[in-house]
Design a protein around this motif. Structure first.
Motif, PDB file in Angstrom:
ATOM      1  N   VAL A  40       0.770  -1.182   0.054  1.00 46.11           N
ATOM      2  CA  VAL A  40       0.204  -0.027  -0.025  1.00 46.11           C
ATOM      3  C   VAL A  40       0.870   1.318  -0.072  1.00 46.11           C
ATOM      4  CG1 VAL A  40      -1.799   1.383   1.145  1.00 46.11           C
ATOM      5  CG2 VAL A  40      -1.753  -1.139   1.367  1.00 46.11           C
ATOM      6  N   ASP A  41       0.576   2.177  -0.873  1.00 47.69           N
ATOM      7  CA  ASP A  41       1.259   3.546  -1.061  1.00 47.69           C
ATOM      8  C   ASP A  41       0.281   4.571  -0.540  1.00 47.69           C
ATOM      9  OD1 ASP A  41       2.545   5.692  -1.751  1.00 47.69           O
ATOM     10  OD2 ASP A  41       2.663   5.439  -3.981  1.00 47.69           O
ATOM     11  N   GLN A  42       0.504   4.990   0.718  1.00 49.44           N
ATOM     12  CA  GLN A  42      -0.531   5.993   1.321  1.00 49.44           C
ATOM     13  C   GLN A  42      -0.231   7.291   0.516  1.00 49.44           C
ATOM     14  OE1 GLN A  42      -0.606   5.727   5.475  1.00 49.44           O
ATOM     15  NE2 GLN A  42      -1.924   7.754   5.608  1.00 49.44           N
ATOM     16  N   TYR A  43       0.805   7.783  -0.073  1.00 46.71           N
ATOM     17  CA  TYR A  43       1.055   8.752  -0.647  1.00 46.71           C
ATOM     18  C   TYR A  43       1.209  10.232   0.355  1.00 46.71           C
ATOM     19  CZ  TYR A  43       1.230  12.369  -4.354  1.00 46.71           C
ATOM     20  OH  TYR A  43       1.681  13.485  -5.156  1.00 46.71           O
ATOM     21  N   VAL A  44       0.173  10.391   1.301  1.00 49.12           N
ATOM     22  CA  VAL A  44       0.187  11.443   1.977  1.00 49.12           C
ATOM     23  C   VAL A  44      -0.771  11.266   3.358  1.00 49.12           C
ATOM     24  CG1 VAL A  44      -1.570  12.920   1.043  1.00 49.12           C
ATOM     25  CG2 VAL A  44       0.143  14.137   2.047  1.00 49.12           C
ATOM     26  N   SER A  45      -0.227  11.945   4.413  1.00 52.92           N
ATOM     27  CA  SER A  45      -1.052  11.815   5.511  1.00 52.92           C
ATOM     28  C   SER A  45      -2.202  13.077   5.421  1.00 52.92           C
ATOM     29  CB  SER A  45      -0.149  12.240   6.905  1.00 52.92           C
ATOM     30  OG  SER A  45       0.566  10.740   7.006  1.00 52.92           O
ATOM     31  N   ALA A  46      -3.423  12.491   5.524  1.00 51.43           N
ATOM     32  CA  ALA A  46      -4.378  13.353   5.508  1.00 51.43           C
ATOM     33  C   ALA A  46      -5.740  12.396   5.944  1.00 51.43           C
ATOM     34  CB  ALA A  46      -4.821  13.843   4.239  1.00 51.43           C
ATOM     35  N   ALA A  47      -6.782  13.288   6.401  1.00 51.88           N
ATOM     36  CA  ALA A  47      -7.894  12.396   7.021  1.00 51.88           C
ATOM     37  C   ALA A  47      -8.444  11.390   6.150  1.00 51.88           C
ATOM     38  CB  ALA A  47      -9.085  13.327   7.522  1.00 51.88           C
ATOM     39  N   PRO A  48      -8.741  11.668   4.841  1.00 55.69           N
ATOM     40  CA  PRO A  48      -9.222  10.403   3.799  1.00 55.69           C
ATOM     41  C   PRO A  48      -8.374   9.285   3.795  1.00 55.69           C
ATOM     42  CG  PRO A  48      -9.432  12.719   2.975  1.00 55.69           C
ATOM     43  CD  PRO A  48      -8.787  13.023   4.093  1.00 55.69           C
ATOM     44  N   THR A  49      -6.868   9.620   3.609  1.00 57.72           N
ATOM     45  CA  THR A  49      -5.979   8.751   3.429  1.00 57.72           C
ATOM     46  C   THR A  49      -5.732   7.842   4.478  1.00 57.72           C
ATOM     47  OG1 THR A  49      -3.998  10.042   3.913  1.00 57.72           O
ATOM     48  CG2 THR A  49      -4.487   9.915   1.698  1.00 57.72           C
ATOM     49  N   GLN A  76       4.619  10.937   2.244  1.00 53.59           N
ATOM     50  CA  GLN A  76       4.204  12.305   2.708  1.00 53.59           C
ATOM     51  C   GLN A  76       4.332  13.424   1.569  1.00 53.59           C
ATOM     52  OE1 GLN A  76       2.622  12.663   5.345  1.00 53.59           O
ATOM     53  NE2 GLN A  76       3.715  11.318   6.846  1.00 53.59           N
ATOM     54  N   GLY A  77       3.864  12.624   0.503  1.00 53.17           N
ATOM     55  CA  GLY A  77       3.803  13.660  -0.842  1.00 53.17           C
ATOM     56  C   GLY A  77       5.135  14.026  -1.499  1.00 53.17           C
ATOM     57  N   ASP A  78       6.168  13.538  -1.098  1.00 53.86           N
ATOM     58  CA  ASP A  78       7.428  13.834  -1.536  1.00 53.86           C
ATOM     59  C   ASP A  78       7.696  13.234  -2.921  1.00 53.86           C
ATOM     60  OD1 ASP A  78      10.403  15.216  -0.943  1.00 53.86           O
ATOM     61  OD2 ASP A  78      10.622  13.170  -1.476  1.00 53.86           O
ATOM     62  N   ALA A  79       7.990  13.814  -4.037  1.00 54.79           N
ATOM     63  CA  ALA A  79       8.024  13.109  -5.247  1.00 54.79           C
ATOM     64  C   ALA A  79       9.142  12.064  -5.117  1.00 54.79           C
ATOM     65  CB  ALA A  79       8.283  14.098  -6.450  1.00 54.79           C
ATOM     66  N   GLY A  80      10.439  12.595  -4.676  1.00 59.12           N
ATOM     67  CA  GLY A  80      11.448  11.748  -4.741  1.00 59.12           C
ATOM     68  C   GLY A  80      11.230  10.430  -3.922  1.00 59.12           C
ATOM     69  N   GLN A 202       1.130  24.524  -7.982  1.00 55.99           N
ATOM     70  CA  GLN A 202       2.135  23.438  -8.656  1.00 55.99           C
ATOM     71  C   GLN A 202       2.332  22.315  -7.441  1.00 55.99           C
ATOM     72  OE1 GLN A 202       3.049  23.177 -11.711  1.00 55.99           O
ATOM     73  NE2 GLN A 202       2.167  24.943 -12.475  1.00 55.99           N
ATOM     74  N   SER A 203       2.364  22.918  -6.086  1.00 55.27           N
ATOM     75  CA  SER A 203       2.657  21.921  -5.040  1.00 55.27           C
ATOM     76  C   SER A 203       1.844  22.619  -3.626  1.00 55.27           C
ATOM     77  CB  SER A 203       4.230  22.015  -4.653  1.00 55.27           C
ATOM     78  OG  SER A 203       4.510  23.239  -4.156  1.00 55.27           O
ATOM     79  N   ALA A 204       1.909  21.898  -2.599  1.00 56.61           N
ATOM     80  CA  ALA A 204       1.181  22.259  -1.467  1.00 56.61           C
ATOM     81  C   ALA A 204       1.728  23.550  -0.901  1.00 56.61           C
ATOM     82  CB  ALA A 204       1.628  21.114  -0.369  1.00 56.61           C
ATOM     83  N   ALA A 205       3.333  23.642  -1.067  1.00 56.08           N
ATOM     84  CA  ALA A 205       3.671  25.112  -0.602  1.00 56.08           C
ATOM     85  C   ALA A 205       2.982  26.328  -1.376  1.00 56.08           C
ATOM     86  CB  ALA A 205       5.194  24.989  -0.996  1.00 56.08           C
TER      87      ALA A 205
END
Length: 326
Positions: A40-49, A76-80, A202-205
Motif C-alpha cells: 500500500v502506497d498511502q502517498y500523504v497523511s490526510a484524514a481521507p488517506t 508524505q507527498g515527497d516526489a523523490g 504547483q505544490s502544497a507550498a
C-alpha cells in the motif's frame, strides 16, 4: 453519474460472492493467501488517506492473520520518496499494489503492466488514464473511485448563500483529478451564471498564496478534490479565513479544518472496498474485467461554527443530509 453508480453497484454485488469465498477460507485457517503480499502506497497523511488505510487493514484482517503480508509506506507527498517507494514495490515481492489517490495510482500504473494495481480513491480514473472505462478497465488496473459531486456542492453553496457571484477554484495544475474536477466545477458555475476564478498551485507550498490571491476577486472558495489540495485543507481554510471567504468542497477533513461544507464519502468504506478488490484479485479475478467500484456518497459534512463566524445559516434541507457536524 447514474450509469456509473449502476455499474458500481453491480460490481459490488458480483465481487461479494468472490470475496466471501476468500474470507471463509482464511477464517478456517487454510492460509489461502499465505506467502502473498499486498503493498500500500498511502502517498500523504490526510484524514481521507488515514481512513482508507484503516479500512484496508480491516478488510484484509482475516487474511493477514492467516499469512497475508501487508506493507504500508507513506512518502508524505515527497516526489523523490514516492518514486523510490514505487520502484521498491515493483522490484519486491508485491502481489497486489494499492496506491491511494490518483497521483500515486498513475505512477504505479505507469511502472508496471504485470502486477495488479488496485487504486483506492481516484475521482477520475478514466481521465487519468488508469482504466479504459469503469465497467471494463482493460488492463492490470482497477480500483475504487471517489468522484466528488462538485455540482451538488455548488448547489448547496448557493442554497446557503445565494448572493455568491464569483468562486475561486483551487486545484493542482497537472493533477488528473484536479484538472478534470476543476473543469467540471467551472462549467457548472458558468451554467449558473457565476464567474469562476482560477487559483492553480504547483505544490502544497503554493496553496496559501493561491487562496490569498482571491481577495477581492471571489466570494467563496471551491476545492474540487485533488489529493495535494485536500491534504493542505488546513492551509486553504486558514488563508480563506484571513480574507473572510467561505470554503466549500474537498472532504470532511477540510470541513473539520474549518471549511463550511463538503459532500462526503466514508473513506473507511473506500478502503474496505479496495481491500475486497485486492482479495478478489488474489483469488483469481482479472483486473481487466473487474469493474471500478463507486461507493455511495454518505451525505454532507457541515461546520456550524464556521457558518456562525461568517454570518451564514445552514438550511434545514442541508442539515437533514448532514452526516458530520463541527
Amino acid at each position: 453519474m447514474k450509469s456509473t453508480r449502476l455499474i458500481a453497484a453491480t460490481s459490488i454485488s458480483s465481487l461479494t460472492l468472490v470475496v466471501a469465498g476468500c474470507t471463509d477460507s482464511t477464517t478456517t485457517g487454510s492460509g489461502e493467501f499465505s506467502g502473498k503480499t499486498v503493498c500500500v502506497d498511502q502517498y500523504v497523511s490526510a484524514a481521507p488517506t488515514e481512513s482508507i488505510v484503516e479500512g484496508l487493514r480491516e478488510a484484509l484482517g482475516n487474511a493477514t492473520r492467516n499469512g497475508l503480508e501487508l506493507e504500508v509506506k507513506n512518502p508524505q507527498g515527497d516526489a523523490g520518496t514516492e518514486a523510490t517507494i514505487v520502484q521498491q514495490f515493483i522490484s519486491s515481492s508485491c502481489d497486489v499494489l494499492i496506491p491511494v489517490g490518483t497521483a500515486a495510482a498513475q505512477l504505479h500504473a505507469n511502472a508496471t503492466d504485470e502486477i495488479p494495481v488496485v487504486f483506492a480513491g481516484s475521482s477520475t480514473p478514466v481521465q487519468a488514464g488508469l482504466v479504459e472505462s469503469t465497467s471494463a478497465p482493460g488492463g492490470n488496473v482497477t480500483g475504487v473511485s471517489d468522484a466528488l459531486p462538485v455540482t451538488e456542492e455548488i448547489d448547496a453553496m448557493l442554497e446557503i448563500d445565494p448572493s455568491i457571484a464569483s468562486v475561486g477554484v483551487v486545484w493542482k495544475l497537472g493533477d488528473a483529478s484536479g484538472d478534470s474536477q476543476s473543469q467540471d466545477a467551472k462549467r457548472y458555475l458558468d451554467s449558473k451564471g457565476i464567474r469562476s476564478v482560477d487559483a492553480q498551485v504547483q505544490s502544497a507550498a503554493d496553496v496559501t498564496q493561491a487562496v490569498r490571491s482571491l481577495q477581492g476577486k471571489a466570494d467563496a472558495v471551491q476545492i474540487p478534490g485533488d489529493t495535494t489540495v485536500i491534504g493542505s485543507a488546513g492551509g486553504v481554510v486558514k488563508a480563506a479565513n484571513e480574507i473572510e471567504l467561505p470554503v466549500f468542497g474537498g472532504t470532511s477533513g477540510a470541513v473539520e479544518a474549518g471549511a463550511l461544507l463538503a459532500a462526503t464519502y466514508d473513506y473507511k468504506e473506500v478502503g474496505k472496498e479496495a481491500g475486497n478488490l485486492a482479495l478478489a484479485i488474489l483469488a483469481g479475478a482479472d483486473p481487466a474485467t473487474t469493474p471500478v467500484v463507486l461507493p455511495p456518497i454518505s451525505g454532507y459534512a457541515v461546520n456550524l461554527s464556521t457558518a456562525k463566524s461568517l454570518g451564514l445559516t445552514i438550511p434545514d434541507s442541508i442539515l437533514q443530509k448532514a452526516t458530520e457536524k463541527y
